[in-house]
Motif scaffolding. Structure first.
Motif, PDB file in Angstrom:
ATOM      1  N   LEU A 131       0.756  -0.996   0.010  1.00 29.27           N
ATOM      2  CA  LEU A 131       0.038  -0.078   0.167  1.00 29.27           C
ATOM      3  C   LEU A 131       0.796   1.358   0.008  1.00 29.27           C
ATOM      4  O   LEU A 131       1.737   1.528   0.939  1.00 29.27           O
ATOM      5  N   PRO A 132       0.432   2.146  -0.785  1.00 34.09           N
ATOM      6  CA  PRO A 132       1.478   3.474  -0.898  1.00 34.09           C
ATOM      7  C   PRO A 132       1.225   4.364   0.209  1.00 34.09           C
ATOM      8  O   PRO A 132       1.966   5.153   0.561  1.00 34.09           O
ATOM      9  N   ALA A 133      -0.004   4.476   0.757  1.00 34.05           N
ATOM     10  CA  ALA A 133      -0.683   5.013   1.690  1.00 34.05           C
ATOM     11  C   ALA A 133      -0.767   4.300   2.994  1.00 34.05           C
ATOM     12  O   ALA A 133      -1.877   3.573   3.179  1.00 34.05           O
ATOM     13  N   ALA A 134       0.344   4.316   3.864  1.00 36.35           N
ATOM     14  CA  ALA A 134       0.476   3.288   4.702  1.00 36.35           C
ATOM     15  C   ALA A 134      -0.536   3.681   6.130  1.00 36.35           C
ATOM     16  O   ALA A 134      -0.772   5.093   6.153  1.00 36.35           O
ATOM     17  N   VAL A 189     -10.451   0.280   4.138  1.00 37.31           N
ATOM     18  CA  VAL A 189      -8.998   0.771   3.699  1.00 37.31           C
ATOM     19  C   VAL A 189      -8.886   1.175   2.346  1.00 37.31           C
ATOM     20  O   VAL A 189      -8.178   2.203   2.005  1.00 37.31           O
ATOM     21  N   ALA A 190      -9.502   0.441   1.391  1.00 38.84           N
ATOM     22  CA  ALA A 190      -9.504   0.979   0.103  1.00 38.84           C
ATOM     23  C   ALA A 190      -9.733   2.298  -0.358  1.00 38.84           C
ATOM     24  O   ALA A 190      -8.923   2.900  -1.084  1.00 38.84           O
ATOM     25  N   THR A 192      -9.182   4.766   1.366  1.00 41.98           N
ATOM     26  CA  THR A 192      -7.989   5.658   1.808  1.00 41.98           C
ATOM     27  C   THR A 192      -6.706   5.599   0.809  1.00 41.98           C
ATOM     28  O   THR A 192      -5.680   6.538   0.973  1.00 41.98           O
ATOM     29  N   GLN A 193      -6.706   4.859  -0.267  1.00 45.95           N
ATOM     30  CA  GLN A 193      -5.666   4.722  -1.099  1.00 45.95           C
ATOM     31  C   GLN A 193      -5.966   5.271  -2.524  1.00 45.95           C
ATOM     32  O   GLN A 193      -7.124   5.641  -2.913  1.00 45.95           O
ATOM     33  N   PRO A 194      -4.859   5.526  -3.498  1.00 49.97           N
ATOM     34  CA  PRO A 194      -4.833   6.234  -4.597  1.00 49.97           C
ATOM     35  C   PRO A 194      -5.766   5.385  -5.626  1.00 49.97           C
ATOM     36  O   PRO A 194      -6.106   4.235  -5.066  1.00 49.97           O
ATOM     37  N   VAL A 197      -4.687   1.875  -6.761  1.00 50.76           N
ATOM     38  CA  VAL A 197      -4.622   0.784  -5.739  1.00 50.76           C
ATOM     39  C   VAL A 197      -6.184   0.359  -5.124  1.00 50.76           C
ATOM     40  O   VAL A 197      -6.407  -0.770  -4.843  1.00 50.76           O
ATOM     41  N   ARG A 198      -6.743   1.428  -5.049  1.00 51.40           N
ATOM     42  CA  ARG A 198      -8.364   1.293  -4.593  1.00 51.40           C
ATOM     43  C   ARG A 198      -8.881   0.084  -5.365  1.00 51.40           C
ATOM     44  O   ARG A 198      -9.624  -0.599  -5.074  1.00 51.40           O
TER      45      ARG A 198
END
Length: 494
Positions: A131-134, A189-190, A192-194, A197-198
């Motif tokens: 995940l790029p946004a930990a 969680v998804a 929160t990601q770009p 990645v989502r």
């Protein structure tokens, strides 16, 4: 399992016990086991009844205790055999000797007792690790609060890391057609990601939900709720129950919940404590739930101490946070009655009088406050419009549950609110405090007003720092706690 598999025999016997007890839900078995001094998880109940694995003796003992406690409340008879430890030990030993169902519950962490198989977890781990946004522990805690309606109540954890938490969630019981809790959290969680990645996470979730036969409406609903963004977290209540146990000791449980919603987090102290250890144990429990309320303003974090009648005089407002500050100097602190939550005879009046707290015209009625003398046993609680008791103090628990004690009579008669001063003081000041608060700000402002007086220091005409506030609104309870007040119907929770 074959038709003659000893594990099947054990599973059948456990299901027969549940049926004989009156068909308690999983949650009620867990709750009643706790009342009997045993511990079992929702997933543990599901694995026992489904024959998913060979259980430990302690797990079966907790299940039997939960069914026994529930059956006793329902007046459902159980056979001597169903309550015989040796009977269950024989069934467990036979299942363990011949069955290949898998490891014991509570054994070393493996994928065998998880909802999703190891290949699915390999894919989840691969995506999560990249995940790029930990997510920091604080961010993950906020996601858990947001996702709680789709996950269900959780035990307080010691660490908050995404992959271990997902794996823990995957051991929870999953009703047919529902979204597995691990995948529900992954949906949150998804978002929160770009975007790339989502979409990758959501494709994996779609595949896994299809394999697990989650209904399309359920899957779409979770995704839609996850996409709404962060919800308002405060206000939050810390609900601390102190429950008498054998030998003059006490068990402790902490819940976190938001008014109007179900319980979110629960933490049960593993030991029993005597009266001299109680304060330290409660302060330790508060420290353990602290990471879950990080960011909530202390003024919007209410501490609700659920106490037995003999402890209502404890000065819980001046017990401390782990940074050394007295709780009652920074947060609203109220006490509540453990006995009333369990007493079916008090529930009707308690519920009716609690409705008075929500009447917009009560502040003008002028009849909702009654006074009582703890010293002399005088009170006038029978008036239908009474909702508050202003009593002179200090409160000293009588040797038995006596009707002439005004505070205990108020509990029995269903009054949801009572105030008294531990250093004696002037009861008329308490009456004026209640009337003034209601007139200026409304009924639900009394806990906050008492907090303000404590923070400002005692006024000249009363000792605010000694005020104890019983604020015990029937309609403001965590969901599973409210089920203690009225019996359930056909095994379903109320």
């Amino acid at each position: 399992m074959t038709d003659h598999d000893p594990l099947r025999a054990l599973c059948d016997a456990l299901n027969a016990l549940r049926a004989a007890a009156g068909g308690p839900t999983y949650r009620m078995i867990v709750e009643h086991a706790g009342r009997a001094g045993e511990q079992i998880s929702h997933s543990g109940v599901g694995n026992l009844l489904g024959g998913a694995t060979t259980p430990r003796q302690s797990t079966v003992t907790a299940f039997v205790a939960g069914c026994w406690s529930y059956a006793r409340g329902k007046r459902q008879p159980l056979t001597d055999e169903q309550l015989d430890r040796d009977y269950w030990a024989r069934l467990i030993e036979a299942a363990r000797a011949t069955s290949s169902a898998g490891p014991e519950l509570g054994a070393a962490d493996t994928f065998d007792d998880r909802y999703h198989p190891a290949p699915a977890w390999d894919r989840i781990a691969e995506l999560v690790s990249a995940l790029p946004a930990a997510l920091t522990p604080d961010q993950l805690v906020r996601l858990l609060w947001d996702a709680m309606d789709d996950i269900g109540p959780l035990t307080v954890a010691t660490t908050y890391e995404l992959l271990p938490l997902l794996r823990t969630l995957d051991t929870m019981y999953v009703p047919a057609g529902c979204m597995p809790p691990a995948l529900a959290l992954l949906e949150y969680v998804a978002v929160t990601q770009p975007a790339p990645v989502r979409r990758g996470l959501q494709r994996l979730i779609d595949e896994l939900t299809a394999d697990s036969r989650v209904t399309p409406d359920e899957a779409a609903g979770v995704r839609e709720r996850a996409g709404r963004g962060r919800r308002e977290l405060s206000p939050v209540s810390v609900f601390l129950k102190v429950e008498p146990s054998d030998g003059g000791r006490y068990g402790l449980t902490a819940w976190l919940y938001r008014p109007g919603s179900v319980i979110t987090f629960k933490r049960e102290a593993p030991e029993r404590y005597d009266a001299t250890q109680l304060r330290g144990a409660v302060e330790g429990l508060i420290s353990e739930v602290g990471p879950l309320v990080r960011g909530v303003e202390l003024g919007r974090l209410t501490f609700e101490f659920v106490l037995p009648w003999n402890l209502l005089g404890e000065v819980v407002e001046w017990w401390r946070l782990d940074d050394g500050r007295p709780i009652g100097s920074r947060s609203p602190v109220v006490v509540r009655s453990l006995e009333r939550m369990r007493d079916p005879w008090a529930a009707g009046e308690w519920r009716r009088r609690s409705e008075l707290l929500h009447r917009p015209d009560l502040g003008q009625a002028g009849e909702f406050v009654v006074t009582g003398s703890i010293r002399h046993g005088r009170h006038g609680l029978r008036r239908d419009s009474a909702a508050y008791l202003a009593a002179d103090g200090p409160y000293v628990a009588p040797a038995s549950w006596r009707d002439d004690h005004p505070l205990l009579a108020a509990l029995k008669d269903g009054l949801p609110v009572a105030v008294w001063q531990r250093d004696g003081g002037d009861p008329q000041w308490l009456v004026e405090l209640v009337h003034g608060t209601v007139t200026d700000a409304g009924l639900d402002r009394l806990p906050t007003e008492v907090l303000r007086l404590r923070s400002d220091g005692p006024p000249q005409d009363g000792s605010a720092v000694s005020v104890c506030l019983l604020w015990d609104d029937y309609h403001r309870q965590p969901e599973s706690v409210s089920s203690l007040t009225l019996p359930s119907i056909e095994g379903e929770d109320r």
